[in-house]
Design an enzyme around this catalytic site. Structure first.
Site: not given
Length: 193
Positions: A93, A123, A150, A168, A191
């Protein structure tokens, strides 16, 4: 004699990068490859919904491997592109970012929600070494049938198992096994499926 000559050949910065060793990202070959990816992602991000064939052509040129039915909603960004392998039925997306300073392998039937960030680059933590300008990178592998929510950040060197869901906003700093739901910062198994 040939063995002695081969032993004296130093690895390129690209070879160091892909092997997980310290490397300089300002190497001319690496800069050129990043510019190529920047150009291709800019072209991709400027396409319209009606230019599906053009989008496919760009992705075929950008990535090392791409399966069938891959859909990436612009904008999309990556460092090199040529170290990314995508399976079939992958969907990304808006605003997905892949810093592919090492190999990124994404399996079949993977869904990436908006703003997913996949970082192979990192780094040194020692300030003296970091100030030399050297960087590191570790590969990332995402299995088949994975859904990544997301805003998730996947850190260098991570493997996510098949049939797993990442909630998310997660920050994935450890490997996640197959057939689980995992979420949080740091991401942990909630879970088993």
């Amino acid at each position: 004699m040939l063995i002695n000559i081969m032993e004296n050949i130093s690895p390129t910065e690209q070879e160091k990068m892909l092997s997980g060793a310290l490397y300089f990202a300002n190497d001319a070959e690496l800069i050129s490859t990043r510019k190529r990816a920047s150009k291709l992602t800019r072209l991709y991000n400027n396409t319209t919904e009606e230019q599906l064939e053009k989008r496919q052509e760009i992705l075929l040129e950008l990535f090392a491997k791409i399966g069938d039915n891959v859909q990436i909603t612009p904008p999309f960004y990556c460092d090199y592109g040529c170290y990314i392998k995508l399976g079939s039925n992958v969907y990304m997306n808006y605003n997905c970012i892949i810093l592919d300073c090492n190999f990124v392998e994404i399996g079949d039937n993977v869904l990436l929600a908006p703003n997913v960030q996949i970082y192979t680059a990192y780094h040194p933590i020692e300030p003296e070494l970091r100030l030399t300008g050297k960087e590191l990178a570790a590969p990332i592998k995402i299995g088949h049938n994975v859904w990544i929510g997301g805003g998730t950040i996947i850190c260098p060197g991570i493997e996510i198992g098949d049939n797993t869901t990442i909630g998310a906003g997660s920050v994935v700093v450890n490997n996640i096994p197959e057939r689980v739901v995992a979420a949080g910062n740091p991401c942990r198994v909630i879970r088993t499926l």
